[in-house]
Enzyme design. Structure first.
Site, PDB file in Angstrom:
ATOM      1  N   ASP A  68       2.615  16.175  19.258  1.00 50.07           N
ATOM      2  CA  ASP A  68       2.973  14.925  18.589  1.00 50.07           C
ATOM      3  C   ASP A  68       2.880  13.820  19.637  1.00 50.07           C
ATOM      4  O   ASP A  68       3.698  13.754  20.569  1.00 50.07           O
ATOM      5  CB  ASP A  68       4.398  15.031  18.025  1.00 50.07           C
ATOM      6  N   SER A 146     -10.477  -0.551  16.035  1.00 46.73           N
ATOM      7  CA  SER A 146     -10.747  -0.836  14.624  1.00 46.73           C
ATOM      8  C   SER A 146     -11.373  -2.219  14.507  1.00 46.73           C
ATOM      9  O   SER A 146     -11.107  -3.101  15.330  1.00 46.73           O
ATOM     10  CB  SER A 146      -9.435  -0.804  13.841  1.00 46.73           C
ATOM     11  N   TYR A 159      -0.244  -2.999  13.898  1.00 46.62           N
ATOM     12  CA  TYR A 159      -1.500  -2.235  13.886  1.00 46.62           C
ATOM     13  C   TYR A 159      -2.593  -3.003  14.621  1.00 46.62           C
ATOM     14  O   TYR A 159      -3.243  -2.461  15.524  1.00 46.62           O
ATOM     15  CB  TYR A 159      -1.935  -1.933  12.441  1.00 46.62           C
ATOM     16  N   ALA A 161      -2.370  -5.445  16.719  1.00 45.63           N
ATOM     17  CA  ALA A 161      -2.052  -5.683  18.138  1.00 45.63           C
ATOM     18  C   ALA A 161      -2.356  -4.444  18.978  1.00 45.63           C
ATOM     19  O   ALA A 161      -2.890  -4.551  20.088  1.00 45.63           O
ATOM     20  CB  ALA A 161      -0.585  -6.094  18.284  1.00 45.63           C
ATOM     21  N   LYS A 163      -4.576  -2.237  18.285  1.00 42.00           N
ATOM     22  CA  LYS A 163      -6.027  -2.005  18.291  1.00 42.00           C
ATOM     23  C   LYS A 163      -6.754  -3.010  19.194  1.00 42.00           C
ATOM     24  O   LYS A 163      -7.740  -2.653  19.836  1.00 42.00           O
ATOM     25  CB  LYS A 163      -6.578  -2.039  16.859  1.00 42.00           C
TER      26      LYS A 163
HETATM   27  N1  LIG Z   1     -10.122   5.050   8.131  1.00 42.91           N
HETATM   28  C1  LIG Z   1     -10.336   3.790   8.446  1.00 42.91           C
HETATM   29  O1  LIG Z   1     -10.651   2.934   7.577  1.00 42.91           O
HETATM   30  C2  LIG Z   1     -10.231   3.362   9.896  1.00 42.91           C
HETATM   31  C3  LIG Z   1     -10.813   2.135  10.258  1.00 42.91           C
HETATM   32  C4  LIG Z   1     -10.744   1.735  11.578  1.00 42.91           C
HETATM   33  C5  LIG Z   1     -10.106   2.523  12.523  1.00 42.91           C
HETATM   34  N2  LIG Z   1      -9.536   3.691  12.148  1.00 42.91           N
HETATM   35  C6  LIG Z   1      -8.872   4.497  13.193  1.00 42.91           C
HETATM   36  O2  LIG Z   1      -9.470   5.766  13.245  1.00 42.91           O
HETATM   37  C7  LIG Z   1      -8.545   6.697  13.814  1.00 42.91           C
HETATM   38  C8  LIG Z   1      -8.583   7.972  12.992  1.00 42.91           C
HETATM   39  O3  LIG Z   1      -8.062   7.704  11.702  1.00 42.91           O
HETATM   40  P1  LIG Z   1      -8.737   8.306  10.391  1.00 42.91           P
HETATM   41  O4  LIG Z   1      -9.289   7.184   9.617  1.00 42.91           O
HETATM   42  O5  LIG Z   1      -9.604   9.436  10.714  1.00 42.91           O
HETATM   43  O6  LIG Z   1      -7.406   8.755   9.616  1.00 42.91           O
HETATM   44  P2  LIG Z   1      -6.812  10.193   9.257  1.00 42.91           P
HETATM   45  O7  LIG Z   1      -7.800  10.971   8.471  1.00 42.91           O
HETATM   46  O8  LIG Z   1      -5.486   9.912   8.650  1.00 42.91           O
HETATM   47  O9  LIG Z   1      -6.632  10.899  10.701  1.00 42.91           O
HETATM   48  C9  LIG Z   1      -5.624  10.516  11.580  1.00 42.91           C
HETATM   49  C10 LIG Z   1      -5.499  11.562  12.659  1.00 42.91           C
HETATM   50  O10 LIG Z   1      -4.495  11.138  13.612  1.00 42.91           O
HETATM   51  C11 LIG Z   1      -3.598  12.214  13.843  1.00 42.91           C
HETATM   52  N3  LIG Z   1      -2.264  11.715  14.186  1.00 42.91           N
HETATM   53  C12 LIG Z   1      -1.538  10.764  13.547  1.00 42.91           C
HETATM   54  N4  LIG Z   1      -0.322  10.635  14.114  1.00 42.91           N
HETATM   55  C13 LIG Z   1      -0.299  11.516  15.143  1.00 42.91           C
HETATM   56  C14 LIG Z   1       0.711  11.880  16.090  1.00 42.91           C
HETATM   57  N5  LIG Z   1       1.935  11.325  16.097  1.00 42.91           N
HETATM   58  N6  LIG Z   1       0.408  12.829  17.015  1.00 42.91           N
HETATM   59  C15 LIG Z   1      -0.802  13.433  17.003  1.00 42.91           C
HETATM   60  N7  LIG Z   1      -1.788  13.137  16.123  1.00 42.91           N
HETATM   61  C16 LIG Z   1      -1.523  12.201  15.197  1.00 42.91           C
HETATM   62  C17 LIG Z   1      -3.595  12.997  12.519  1.00 42.91           C
HETATM   63  O11 LIG Z   1      -3.251  14.351  12.760  1.00 42.91           O
HETATM   64  P3  LIG Z   1      -1.882  15.082  12.325  1.00 42.91           P
HETATM   65  O12 LIG Z   1      -1.362  14.403  11.097  1.00 42.91           O
HETATM   66  O13 LIG Z   1      -2.313  16.495  12.117  1.00 42.91           O
HETATM   67  O14 LIG Z   1      -1.010  14.941  13.523  1.00 42.91           O
HETATM   68  C18 LIG Z   1      -5.062  12.909  12.120  1.00 42.91           C
HETATM   69  O15 LIG Z   1      -5.791  13.931  12.761  1.00 42.91           O
HETATM   70  C19 LIG Z   1      -7.184   5.995  13.830  1.00 42.91           C
HETATM   71  O16 LIG Z   1      -6.894   5.594  15.157  1.00 42.91           O
HETATM   72  C20 LIG Z   1      -7.398   4.770  12.935  1.00 42.91           C
HETATM   73  O17 LIG Z   1      -6.583   3.700  13.337  1.00 42.91           O
HETATM   74  C21 LIG Z   1      -9.591   4.132  10.853  1.00 42.91           C
END
Ligand SMILES: NC(=O)c1ccc[n+]([C@@H]2O[C@H](COP(=O)([O-])OP(=O)(O)OC[C@H]3O[C@@H](n4cnc5c(N)ncnc54)[C@H](OP(=O)(O)O)[C@@H]3O)[C@@H](O)[C@H]2O)c1
Length: 257
Positions: A68, A146, A159, A161, A163
């Site tokens: 975590d 992001s 969020y 800030a 990023k």
């Molecule tokens: N989807 C979008 O539109 C988008 C756009 C721009 C940037 N992003 C960025 O892309 C990254 C990945 O997000 P995603 O879109 O792939 O979303 P996602 O499918 O919800 O994946 C998020 C990942 O982060 C892990 N995570 C969250 N909190 C955690 C913690 N406390 N400790 C360890 N792992 C943690 C989750 O794993 P567990 O729950 O198993 O711990 C999961 O593997 C993020 O940084 C997000 O800000 C996403």
């Protein structure tokens, strides 16, 4: 910089947030390149299943670490792993989540958690990885920021800030580590079809308000990001439409009140 082709290296890639979405897509892309990987997240069952599938399909080594990253103990466990992995050649700081609402109404524990996952853990893992990559002679780091980093919109203060921190942090450390053949990328995806918009924070978010043509698939984001590692630029926005949005937003920010 004289980087080694990541496809031909015999290194290990560490991916945080690998249990879902963009992190899982990175894991799959790298496995298909026959790159050994270490996957990090909290959900053990998801990581175990992914590791099993990738080992069977691609005959590579896959480690999993349950951590975590909003806790000091979780961060320290990954730091130790990085320090003890001399063949680490790619670090992807992808773990993250959204937090929405007016800043003063947000839960203080959730504010700390998002800062720890996005800022503290990424910073500490870069600090641990740079000496390892320096000693190896090359390396790559992707900090997943992001497109939202360039939109200081209401309801997303913490969020955005966290990023934009990753953008400037990545740009500054690139200047320090170029001499070690280490390439840093601040990946700035636009809206991507993952678990991100299906959490409690987005329960009142109407996904249909974002035009369909703007949504990208996580595998496309991961593929483009890995390909862009050979570019000199630190900030990488995947997708032509997102690039246009990114440029227009940054111009808009110059004139905004
Ligand atoms: N989807 C979008 O539109 C988008 C756009 C721009 C940037 N992003 C960025 O892309 C990254 C990945 O997000 P995603 O879109 O792939 O979303 P996602 O499918 O919800 O994946 C998020 C990942 O982060 C892990 N995570 C969250 N909190 C955690 C913690 N406390 N400790 C360890 N792992 C943690 C989750 O794993 P567990 O729950 O198993 O711990 C999961 O593997 C993020 O940084 C997000 O800000 C996403």
């Amino acid at each position: 910089m004289k980087l080694i082709d990541i496809k031909k290296s015999n290194g290990i890639a560490l991916i945080t947030g690998a249990s879902s979405g963009i992190g899982e897509a990175f894991a799959t892309e790298l496995a298909a390149m026959k790159h050994d990987i270490t996957l990090v997240s909290r959900r053990q069952n998801k990581l175990e299943q992914l590791a099993k599938d990738l080992r069977e399909k691609y005959e590579i080594n896959v480690n999993i670490i349950i951590a975590d990253l909003s806790t000091e103990q979780g961060i320290e466990s990954i730091e130790e792993y990085i320090k003890n992995t001399p063949n680490l050649d790619l670090l992807i700081n992808c773990a993250g989540f959204g937090l929405r609402g007016d800043f003063h109404n947000l839960n203080k524990d959730q504010i700390s958690q998002i800062i720890d996952v996005h800022v503290k853990s990424s910073t500490r893992f870069c600090r641990a990885a740079i000496p390892v990559m320096r000693d190896r002679g090359y390396g790559y780091i992707i900090n997943v920021s992001s497109l939202a980093a360039f939109f200081p919109f209401k309801g997303s203060a913490i969020y955005v800030a966290t990023k934009i921190y990753l953008v400037y942090f990545s740009k500054a450390i690139q200047k320090e580590v170029r001499k070690y053949n280490i390439k840093i990328q601040a990946l700035c995806p636009g809206v991507t079809n993952t678990g991100f918009h299906y959490t409690e924070a987005f329960k009142d978010f109407d996904r249909s308000t974002v035009p369909k043509h703007l949504w990208m698939q996580p595998d496309s984001v991961a593929k483009k990001s890995l390909k862009a590692l050979k570019n000199k630029k630190v900030v990488y926005i995947p997708g032509f439409k997102n690039k246009v949005i990114g440029v227009l937003t940054q111009i808009g920010n110059l004139f905004a009140p």
